[in-house]
Design an enzyme around this catalytic site. Structure first.
Site, short mmCIF file in Angstrom:
data_model
loop_
_atom_site.label_atom_id
_atom_site.label_comp_id
_atom_site.label_asym_id
_atom_site.label_seq_id
_atom_site.Cartn_x
_atom_site.Cartn_y
_atom_site.Cartn_z
N ASN A 13 0.40 -1.48 -0.05
CA ASN A 13 -0.28 -0.31 0.12
C ASN A 13 0.96 1.84 0.24
OD1 ASN A 13 -1.33 2.07 0.32
ND2 ASN A 13 -2.36 2.02 2.39
N TRP A 14 0.72 1.67 -1.19
CA TRP A 14 1.86 3.35 -1.09
C TRP A 14 1.49 4.70 -0.88
CZ3 TRP A 14 4.51 3.29 -6.68
CH2 TRP A 14 4.80 1.38 -6.74
N LYS A 15 0.67 4.88 -0.24
CA LYS A 15 -0.82 5.43 0.11
C LYS A 15 -0.40 6.62 -0.79
CE LYS A 15 -0.14 3.55 4.90
NZ LYS A 15 -0.19 3.00 6.30
N HIS A 104 -9.69 0.72 4.32
CA HIS A 104 -8.41 0.61 5.49
C HIS A 104 -8.49 1.67 6.55
CE1 HIS A 104 -4.50 2.31 6.27
NE2 HIS A 104 -4.20 1.10 5.58
N GLU A 106 -6.67 4.23 7.65
CA GLU A 106 -7.62 5.58 7.83
C GLU A 106 -8.04 6.26 7.18
OE1 GLU A 106 -3.44 5.78 5.53
OE2 GLU A 106 -2.88 4.71 7.32
N GLU A 176 -5.70 -5.53 9.87
CA GLU A 176 -4.88 -4.68 10.62
C GLU A 176 -4.85 -3.66 11.64
OE1 GLU A 176 -2.83 -3.19 6.29
OE2 GLU A 176 -4.59 -1.70 6.83
N GLY A 182 1.38 1.70 10.53
CA GLY A 182 2.54 3.05 10.30
C GLY A 182 3.54 3.32 12.39
N SER A 221 2.94 -2.52 10.23
CA SER A 221 4.08 -2.64 10.32
C SER A 221 5.13 -3.90 9.60
CB SER A 221 5.00 -1.91 11.88
OG SER A 221 3.98 -0.47 12.58
N GLY A 242 3.05 -1.68 4.37
CA GLY A 242 2.97 0.07 3.74
C GLY A 242 3.93 0.72 4.04
N GLY A 243 4.82 1.30 4.46
CA GLY A 243 5.96 2.11 4.33
C GLY A 243 7.20 1.16 4.33
C1 PEP Z 1 -1.09 0.00 5.91
O1 PEP Z 1 -1.25 0.96 5.52
O2 PEP Z 1 -2.11 -0.86 6.04
C2 PEP Z 1 0.16 -0.60 6.89
C3 PEP Z 1 -0.36 -1.37 7.01
O3 PEP Z 1 1.22 0.66 7.07
P1 PEP Z 1 2.49 0.10 8.02
O4 PEP Z 1 3.30 -1.21 6.92
O5 PEP Z 1 3.45 1.15 7.59
O6 PEP Z 1 2.31 -0.84 8.89
#
Ligand code: PEP
Length: 261
Positions: A13-15, A104, A106, A176, A182, A221, A242-243
């Site tokens: 997920n590049w957000k 998601h 967010e 999640e 994050g 994470s 994500g990151g």
């Molecule tokens: C996400 O945004 O779906 C996510 C899991 O982010 P991260 O891996 O950065 O926690």
């Protein structure tokens, strides 16, 4: 429940990150990393989720690779229609998207998306031929109040009620925990397994075969150093990342860890 061998999926997920140039470099780097480890994509599916506006340029690079792509959201209305600023699932399908994230955390937290709206997005995605990746998960306060299962059951239940259990045969579920997204704080493999087994159990109560085949991803994470431990859990079928998906080498290492499952 008939247990089917589930091919893991690692999704990035590049957000709201990336430019045309940096995305081209990133997808090229991921493709090169996967190619260096050719059997990897035979054992693990890979997908990336750039922003809407970058889908077409990313697709142009990814099309010649085993990497699938998807969007981070879609409109709940089937469309086309008068929905200013929204993107129809059918438009995403036209861009070659295979997947779309729905719900998601967010979007739930920052844009007030309700369980009901997420369920409508799920249905709209499938109506356009996309595979929805339904994101569910509890906040830290909810976990502290011991409400994790109840929250996840409610979020999943809204989709089951609207779409029916059969729809899960053409979907992915991502657990999640909001407190792990994050934050650098990851659920322990046991915590992830507990919730994944709970989700699979809820589905199994309605349809054992679908429960046995649906892929359940863990997100929060995930990085190269914890991916194998998490993916080794019996009900964890890969990760939503994500990151760490913004770094080609790290992302490919996560794919390699999931492929070792
Ligand atoms: C996400 O945004 O779906 C996510 C899991 O982010 P991260 O891996 O950065 O926690």
């Amino acid at each position: 429940m008939i247990v089917i061998v589930r091919k893991p999926l690692v999704a990035g997920n590049w957000k709201m990150h990336g430019s045309r140039a940096s995305n081209a470099a990133l997808v090229g780097g991921i493709a090169a990393g996967l190619a260096r480890n050719a059997p990897l994509t035979a054992r693990c599916d890979v997908a990336i989720f750039p922003t809407f506006v970058h889908l077409e340029s990313v697709a142009a690079v990814a099309a010649a690779t085993p990497i699938a792509w998807g969007a981070q959201d879609c409109c709940a209305e089937p469309g086309p229609g008068a929905y200013t600023g929204e993107v129809a699932a059918s438009s995403l399908q036209e861009l070659g998207c295979r997947y779309v994230l729905v719900g998601h955390s967010e979007r739930r937290a920052l844009y007030g998306e309700s369980d009901e709206l997420v369920a409508r997005k799920f249905v709209a995605a499938q109506a356009a031929g996309l595979v929805p990746v339904l994101c569910v998960g509890e906040t830290l306060a909810e976990r502290d109040r011991d409400e994790t299962h109840a929250v996840v059951a409610r979020q999943l239940g809204a989709v089951l009620e609207r779409a029916g259990v059969a729809a899960l045969a053409r979907a992915v579920v991502a657990y999640e925990p909001v407190w792990a997204i994050g934050t650098g704080r990851t659920a322990t493999p046991a915590q992830a397994q507990d919730v994944h087994a709970f989700i699979r159990g809820r589905i199994a109560a309605l349809d054992g075969n679908i429960a046995g085949s649906v892929r359940l991803l863990y997100g929060g994470s995930v990085k190269a150093s914890n991916a194998h431990e998490l993916c080794s859990m019996p009900d964890v079928d890969g990760g939503l990342v994500g990151g760490a998906s913004l770094n080609a080498e790290e992302f490919v290492a996560i794919v390699a860890a999931a492929a070792r499952k």
